[in-house]
Motif scaffolding. Structure first.
Motif, PDB file in Angstrom:
ATOM      1  N   ILE A  50       0.880  -1.169   0.000  1.00 24.42           N
ATOM      2  CA  ILE A  50       0.000   0.000   0.000  1.00 24.42           C
ATOM      3  C   ILE A  50       0.915   1.215   0.000  1.00 24.42           C
ATOM      4  O   ILE A  50       1.590   1.519   0.991  1.00 24.42           O
ATOM      5  CB  ILE A  50      -0.902   0.018   1.250  1.00 24.42           C
ATOM      6  N   LEU A  51       0.934   1.905  -1.139  1.00 25.80           N
ATOM      7  CA  LEU A  51       1.816   3.060  -1.292  1.00 25.80           C
ATOM      8  C   LEU A  51       0.990   4.255  -1.760  1.00 25.80           C
ATOM      9  O   LEU A  51       0.054   4.087  -2.551  1.00 25.80           O
ATOM     10  CB  LEU A  51       2.903   2.758  -2.328  1.00 25.80           C
ATOM     11  N   PRO A  52       1.343   5.448  -1.308  1.00 23.86           N
ATOM     12  CA  PRO A  52       0.610   6.608  -1.807  1.00 23.86           C
ATOM     13  C   PRO A  52       1.035   6.933  -3.239  1.00 23.86           C
ATOM     14  O   PRO A  52       2.216   7.158  -3.504  1.00 23.86           O
ATOM     15  CB  PRO A  52       1.014   7.727  -0.843  1.00 23.86           C
ATOM     16  N   CYS A  53       0.082   6.905  -4.165  1.00 21.30           N
ATOM     17  CA  CYS A  53       0.383   7.161  -5.580  1.00 21.30           C
ATOM     18  C   CYS A  53      -0.705   8.057  -6.149  1.00 21.30           C
ATOM     19  O   CYS A  53      -1.813   8.124  -5.603  1.00 21.30           O
ATOM     20  CB  CYS A  53       0.343   5.866  -6.392  1.00 21.30           C
ATOM     21  N   ALA A  54      -0.403   8.685  -7.284  1.00 23.34           N
ATOM     22  CA  ALA A  54      -1.447   9.446  -7.976  1.00 23.34           C
ATOM     23  C   ALA A  54      -2.293   8.451  -8.763  1.00 23.34           C
ATOM     24  O   ALA A  54      -1.780   7.721  -9.608  1.00 23.34           O
ATOM     25  CB  ALA A  54      -0.825  10.479  -8.901  1.00 23.34           C
ATOM     26  N   ALA A  55      -3.591   8.404  -8.464  1.00 26.51           N
ATOM     27  CA  ALA A  55      -4.499   7.463  -9.123  1.00 26.51           C
ATOM     28  C   ALA A  55      -5.692   8.227  -9.677  1.00 26.51           C
ATOM     29  O   ALA A  55      -6.059   9.289  -9.153  1.00 26.51           O
ATOM     30  CB  ALA A  55      -4.975   6.418  -8.123  1.00 26.51           C
ATOM     31  N   TYR A  56      -6.292   7.663 -10.728  1.00 22.34           N
ATOM     32  CA  TYR A  56      -7.465   8.294 -11.351  1.00 22.34           C
ATOM     33  C   TYR A  56      -8.689   7.930 -10.527  1.00 22.34           C
ATOM     34  O   TYR A  56      -9.099   6.765 -10.480  1.00 22.34           O
ATOM     35  CB  TYR A  56      -7.601   7.778 -12.789  1.00 22.34           C
ATOM     36  N   LEU A  57      -9.266   8.922  -9.860  1.00 21.84           N
ATOM     37  CA  LEU A  57     -10.403   8.664  -8.978  1.00 21.84           C
ATOM     38  C   LEU A  57     -11.712   8.781  -9.745  1.00 21.84           C
ATOM     39  O   LEU A  57     -11.923   9.722 -10.502  1.00 21.84           O
ATOM     40  CB  LEU A  57     -10.406   9.640  -7.800  1.00 21.84           C
ATOM     41  N   TYR A  81      -6.927  12.862 -11.213  1.00 19.17           N
ATOM     42  CA  TYR A  81      -5.771  12.214 -10.592  1.00 19.17           C
ATOM     43  C   TYR A  81      -5.430  12.917  -9.291  1.00 19.17           C
ATOM     44  O   TYR A  81      -5.243  14.136  -9.269  1.00 19.17           O
ATOM     45  CB  TYR A  81      -4.550  12.274 -11.519  1.00 19.17           C
ATOM     46  N   VAL A  82      -5.360  12.146  -8.215  1.00 21.01           N
ATOM     47  CA  VAL A  82      -4.989  12.688  -6.906  1.00 21.01           C
ATOM     48  C   VAL A  82      -4.196  11.611  -6.161  1.00 21.01           C
ATOM     49  O   VAL A  82      -4.420  10.413  -6.380  1.00 21.01           O
ATOM     50  CB  VAL A  82      -6.250  13.039  -6.061  1.00 21.01           C
ATOM     51  N   GLY A  83      -3.311  12.040  -5.283  1.00 16.27           N
ATOM     52  CA  GLY A  83      -2.539  11.096  -4.484  1.00 16.27           C
ATOM     53  C   GLY A  83      -3.398  10.466  -3.398  1.00 16.27           C
ATOM     54  O   GLY A  83      -3.984  11.172  -2.576  1.00 16.27           O
ATOM     55  N   VAL A  84      -3.476   9.135  -3.427  1.00 13.89           N
ATOM     56  CA  VAL A  84      -4.259   8.370  -2.440  1.00 13.89           C
ATOM     57  C   VAL A  84      -3.521   7.060  -2.148  1.00 13.89           C
ATOM     58  O   VAL A  84      -2.675   6.640  -2.939  1.00 13.89           O
ATOM     59  CB  VAL A  84      -5.682   8.038  -2.981  1.00 13.89           C
ATOM     60  N   GLU A 119      -4.153  -1.955  -8.123  1.00 15.68           N
ATOM     61  CA  GLU A 119      -5.140  -3.024  -7.896  1.00 15.68           C
ATOM     62  C   GLU A 119      -6.289  -2.602  -6.992  1.00 15.68           C
ATOM     63  O   GLU A 119      -7.353  -3.203  -7.015  1.00 15.68           O
ATOM     64  CB  GLU A 119      -4.431  -4.275  -7.363  1.00 15.68           C
ATOM     65  N   ALA A 120      -6.066  -1.594  -6.166  1.00 14.38           N
ATOM     66  CA  ALA A 120      -7.150  -1.104  -5.300  1.00 14.38           C
ATOM     67  C   ALA A 120      -6.761   0.253  -4.727  1.00 14.38           C
ATOM     68  O   ALA A 120      -5.581   0.576  -4.604  1.00 14.38           O
ATOM     69  CB  ALA A 120      -7.405  -2.083  -4.160  1.00 14.38           C
ATOM     70  N   ILE A 121      -7.788   1.040  -4.417  1.00 14.44           N
ATOM     71  CA  ILE A 121      -7.570   2.329  -3.750  1.00 14.44           C
ATOM     72  C   ILE A 121      -8.140   2.196  -2.346  1.00 14.44           C
ATOM     73  O   ILE A 121      -9.258   1.705  -2.165  1.00 14.44           O
ATOM     74  CB  ILE A 121      -8.279   3.460  -4.528  1.00 14.44           C
ATOM     75  N   VAL A 122      -7.370   2.603  -1.358  1.00 14.32           N
ATOM     76  CA  VAL A 122      -7.844   2.510   0.020  1.00 14.32           C
ATOM     77  C   VAL A 122      -8.497   3.837   0.394  1.00 14.32           C
ATOM     78  O   VAL A 122      -7.856   4.899   0.291  1.00 14.32           O
ATOM     79  CB  VAL A 122      -6.670   2.224   0.998  1.00 14.32           C
ATOM     80  N   GLU A 123      -9.749   3.770   0.795  1.00 11.48           N
ATOM     81  CA  GLU A 123     -10.447   5.006   1.194  1.00 11.48           C
ATOM     82  C   GLU A 123     -10.424   5.148   2.702  1.00 11.48           C
ATOM     83  O   GLU A 123     -10.791   4.226   3.429  1.00 11.48           O
ATOM     84  CB  GLU A 123     -11.895   4.951   0.704  1.00 11.48           C
ATOM     85  N   LEU A 124      -9.974   6.298   3.163  1.00  8.46           N
ATOM     86  CA  LEU A 124      -9.885   6.556   4.605  1.00  8.46           C
ATOM     87  C   LEU A 124     -10.920   7.599   5.005  1.00  8.46           C
ATOM     88  O   LEU A 124     -11.170   8.528   4.244  1.00  8.46           O
ATOM     89  CB  LEU A 124      -8.506   7.133   4.946  1.00  8.46           C
ATOM     90  N   PRO A 125     -11.486   7.461   6.201  1.00 12.22           N
ATOM     91  CA  PRO A 125     -12.367   8.527   6.671  1.00 12.22           C
ATOM     92  C   PRO A 125     -11.542   9.778   6.978  1.00 12.22           C
ATOM     93  O   PRO A 125     -10.445   9.674   7.533  1.00 12.22           O
ATOM     94  CB  PRO A 125     -12.984   7.948   7.953  1.00 12.22           C
ATOM     95  N   LEU A 126     -12.031  10.940   6.566  1.00 13.61           N
ATOM     96  CA  LEU A 126     -11.300  12.186   6.794  1.00 13.61           C
ATOM     97  C   LEU A 126     -12.081  13.094   7.741  1.00 13.61           C
ATOM     98  O   LEU A 126     -13.316  13.090   7.735  1.00 13.61           O
ATOM     99  CB  LEU A 126     -11.068  12.921   5.470  1.00 13.61           C
ATOM    100  N   THR A 127     -11.363  13.893   8.523  1.00 13.26           N
ATOM    101  CA  THR A 127     -12.021  14.902   9.349  1.00 13.26           C
ATOM    102  C   THR A 127     -12.434  16.050   8.427  1.00 13.26           C
ATOM    103  O   THR A 127     -11.962  16.132   7.280  1.00 13.26           O
ATOM    104  CB  THR A 127     -11.062  15.465  10.417  1.00 13.26           C
ATOM    105  N   THR A 128     -13.263  16.959   8.929  1.00  8.78           N
ATOM    106  CA  THR A 128     -13.703  18.097   8.118  1.00  8.78           C
ATOM    107  C   THR A 128     -12.499  18.905   7.641  1.00  8.78           C
ATOM    108  O   THR A 128     -12.416  19.304   6.473  1.00  8.78           O
ATOM    109  CB  THR A 128     -14.625  19.007   8.963  1.00  8.78           C
ATOM    110  N   GLU A 129     -11.557  19.096   8.543  1.00 10.53           N
ATOM    111  CA  GLU A 129     -10.362  19.882   8.213  1.00 10.53           C
ATOM    112  C   GLU A 129      -9.542  19.210   7.101  1.00 10.53           C
ATOM    113  O   GLU A 129      -9.106  19.856   6.143  1.00 10.53           O
ATOM    114  CB  GLU A 129      -9.503  19.994   9.475  1.00 10.53           C
TER     115      GLU A 129
END
Ligand code: APR
Length: 311
Positions: free
Chosen positions: A248-255, A265-268, A278-288
């Motif tokens: 699991i590495l942070p890369c620019a992927a087409y969302l 394209y954004v780093g995720v 092979e997959a994008i990991v989605e994390l919950p984010l705070t409002t900030e």
């Protein structure tokens, strides 16, 4: 091990990437391509002659054309101009987009099944150009930025906390620009939150330094931009793909819907294996964090629009 990996652009980032790839024996054949006559050939020969000393058998070939790239399983694109002091990555937009389109047309012709890792800046926009110009699916066009941004953040954290870089994990989301989003909440030292070691004020200073990490080096070098850490970051991604490690590495992927973002394209956080992304990991984010990510995304979108108006 792959049969063939190609690196396009034999300048600082390209040649150093080729060196690291050859040393790691990630492919039987490594092809280095550049427009400047003699440069890829000379550097390739030099790299081959390091093999006996260093103990690798990678066959390195230099070329000004794409014949040798035929059938490559992975291509790293570093072709383009680099930043000079006072320039932002966005200042490279028009020139590098033209170069990227030309390079991608050739790649599509000779290696239609390859995975592409884009390195040229402005990174996120160049990924858009590469996706469009190759017509490849999004799992085969990935951008290198997050591993580098994270590595910079990890370096600064380790230095400030006086601990080994090995034990520092850090996370950066967003575009590869000044508005990137270092995620303090997901960063730690040996699993322990950063604020156990460092004050909030110090952490904020490190966040700012990570954001400006590339510019800090450009200011020192004066004639170009960073290449040791960028090439090391590329090789981390390549290794995960070649060895199907599923890191699991942070890369620019087409969302396309992930993080509520469409067609950008954004780093995720990405899982990298034999099929590329092979997959994008989605994390919950705070409002900030969400607000900071939105700023970063709109910076990328603005540049994509700018490029459309220039075309
Ligand atoms: N095809 C192949 N190579 C090209 C092309 C092209 N159409 N156009 C330019 N190049 C080559 C140049 O001849 C040069 O050798 O790309 C190389 C770029 O090398 P450097 O100028 O040393 O730049 P570098 O530091 O390697 O950065 C390359 O990576 O990190 C990014 O922002 C950086 O966009 C820049 C890219």
């Amino acid at each position: 091990m792959f049969n063939k990996i190609a690196v396009i652009g034999a300048g600082n980032v390209g040649a150093t990437t080729a060196q690291r790839l050859a040393e790691a024996e990630l492919a039987k054949t490594l092809v280095l391509v550049d427009v400047v006559e003699g440069v890829p050939q000379g550097k390739a020969l030099d790299l081959c002659q390091s093999g006996p000393v260093y103990g690798y058998d990678t066959n390195v070939i230099g070329s000004n054309t794409y014949d040798e790239v035929a059938g490559a399983e992975l291509v790293v694109i570093t072709a383009g101009i680099a930043r000079k002091p006072g320039m932002s990555r966005d200042d490279l937009l028009e020139t590098n987009a033209k170069i990227m389109r030309g390079v991608c047309a050739e790649i599509k012709r000779v290696a239609p099944n390859t995975i592409v890792i884009v390195v040229s800046n402005p990174l996120d926009v160049m990924c858009h150009v590469a996706l469009e110009a190759t017509g490849f699916p999004k799992n085969r066009v990935i951008g290198m930025a997050g591993v580098l941004d994270t590595s910079r953040f990890r370096t600064f954290i380790a230095e400030a906390a006086n601990v080994s870089v090995q034990d520092v994990q850090a996370f950066v989301l967003g575009g590869h620009g000044d508005s990137m989003v270092p995620l303090v909440r997901y960063s730690n030292i040996a699993g322990i939150p950063l604020n156990h070691f460092l004050s909030e004020e110090t952490i904020q200073t490190l966040v700012d330094r990570a954001r400006n990490g590339g510019a800090e080096i450009v200011k020192h070098l004066k004639t170009g931009s960073a290449f040791y850490a960028p090439s090391a970051s590329v090789v981390d991604m390549v290794e995960s793909i070649v060895k199907d490690k599923k890191r699991i590495l942070p890369c620019a992927a087409y969302l396309q819907g992930e993080y509520g973002v469409q067609n950008t394209y954004v780093g995720v956080p990405c899982k990298l294996g034999k099929s590329g992304l092979e997959a994008i990991v989605e994390l919950p984010l705070t409002t900030e964090e969400r607000e900071a990510l939105n700023v970063s995304i709109s910076d990328v979108a603005e540049n994509v629009e700018k490029l459309k108006s220039l075309a």
